[in-house]
Design a protein around this motif. Structure first.
Motif, PDB file in Angstrom:
ATOM      1  N   GLU A  49     -86.681  -9.665 -21.309  1.00 60.19           N
ATOM      2  CA  GLU A  49     -87.753  -9.201 -20.196  1.00 60.19           C
ATOM      3  C   GLU A  49     -88.149  -7.454 -20.270  1.00 60.19           C
ATOM      4  OE1 GLU A  49     -83.945  -7.799 -17.368  1.00 60.19           O
ATOM      5  OE2 GLU A  49     -84.359 -10.357 -16.755  1.00 60.19           O
ATOM      6  N   TYR A  50     -89.496  -7.700 -20.390  1.00 62.29           N
ATOM      7  CA  TYR A  50     -90.295  -6.122 -20.582  1.00 62.29           C
ATOM      8  C   TYR A  50     -90.082  -5.306 -19.495  1.00 62.29           C
ATOM      9  CZ  TYR A  50     -94.840  -7.054 -18.468  1.00 62.29           C
ATOM     10  OH  TYR A  50     -95.417  -7.464 -16.844  1.00 62.29           O
ATOM     11  N   GLU A  51     -90.870  -4.428 -20.857  1.00 60.94           N
ATOM     12  CA  GLU A  51     -90.350  -2.726 -19.756  1.00 60.94           C
ATOM     13  C   GLU A  51     -91.413  -1.751 -20.406  1.00 60.94           C
ATOM     14  OE1 GLU A  51     -87.873   1.173 -19.992  1.00 60.94           O
ATOM     15  OE2 GLU A  51     -86.526  -0.212 -19.094  1.00 60.94           O
ATOM     16  N   THR A 101     -81.848   0.796 -23.501  1.00 61.09           N
ATOM     17  CA  THR A 101     -82.381  -1.022 -23.041  1.00 61.09           C
ATOM     18  C   THR A 101     -82.121  -1.395 -24.448  1.00 61.09           C
ATOM     19  OG1 THR A 101     -84.733  -0.783 -23.097  1.00 61.09           O
ATOM     20  CG2 THR A 101     -83.875  -0.748 -20.972  1.00 61.09           C
ATOM     21  N   THR A 155     -79.926 -11.973 -22.749  1.00 64.78           N
ATOM     22  CA  THR A 155     -81.251 -11.168 -22.291  1.00 64.78           C
ATOM     23  C   THR A 155     -81.619  -9.999 -22.451  1.00 64.78           C
ATOM     24  OG1 THR A 155     -80.484 -12.342 -20.058  1.00 64.78           O
ATOM     25  CG2 THR A 155     -82.268 -10.260 -19.984  1.00 64.78           C
ATOM     26  N   THR A 162     -83.595  -6.887 -23.339  1.00 63.49           N
ATOM     27  CA  THR A 162     -84.750  -6.311 -22.647  1.00 63.49           C
ATOM     28  C   THR A 162     -86.359  -5.037 -23.728  1.00 63.49           C
ATOM     29  OG1 THR A 162     -83.735  -5.523 -21.189  1.00 63.49           O
ATOM     30  CG2 THR A 162     -86.351  -4.124 -20.722  1.00 63.49           C
ATOM     31  N   TYR A 163     -87.224  -5.601 -23.535  1.00 63.90           N
ATOM     32  CA  TYR A 163     -88.549  -5.312 -24.868  1.00 63.90           C
ATOM     33  C   TYR A 163     -88.813  -3.828 -23.583  1.00 63.90           C
ATOM     34  CZ  TYR A 163     -92.797  -5.936 -27.654  1.00 63.90           C
ATOM     35  OH  TYR A 163     -93.266  -5.330 -28.453  1.00 63.90           O
ATOM     36  N   ARG A 164     -89.367  -2.637 -24.650  1.00 62.57           N
ATOM     37  CA  ARG A 164     -89.668  -1.863 -24.113  1.00 62.57           C
ATOM     38  C   ARG A 164     -91.331  -1.389 -24.656  1.00 62.57           C
ATOM     39  NH1 ARG A 164     -89.433   2.270 -20.931  1.00 62.57           N
ATOM     40  NH2 ARG A 164     -90.626   4.419 -21.968  1.00 62.57           N
TER      41      ARG A 164
END
Length: 90
Positions: free
Chosen positions: A65-67, A89, A33, A35-37
């Motif tokens: 998942e994006y942030e 992340t 998994t 995380t894409y900012r």
């Protein structure tokens, strides 16, 4: 040991290591998994959602998942602080 048998042994060892590494990578890729900012604008979020959907469809073993966060110097400061504290992340 002759040169040809030494080469053969080296090739067999390299192939064995390569196959072992390939199995390790593919086995762990199913549990990844990331995380894409992205920026906090509606356009940035919509683009990220489309990119994530396309990527996950092509790579079923990887979840993204994006942030979202602010841009500009405020966003830069957040990223720098998180990098410095080891809290950033993927």
């Amino acid at each position: 040991m002759t040169i040809s048998s030494a080469r053969r042994t080296l090739l067999v060892a390299a192939a064995t290591l390569a196959l072992g590494a390939g199995f390790t990578v593919s086995a762990s890729a199913e549990d990844v998994t990331l995380t894409y900012r992205v920026g906090s604008t509606p356009e940035a979020v919509a683009t990220a959602e489309r990119l994530i959907a396309d990527f996950e469809a092509a790579n079923p073993g990887i979840k993204i998942e994006y942030e979202s966060g602010p841009g500009g110097t405020e966003g830069d400061n957040i990223v720098k602080t998180r990098l410095a504290t080891g809290d950033m992340t993927d």
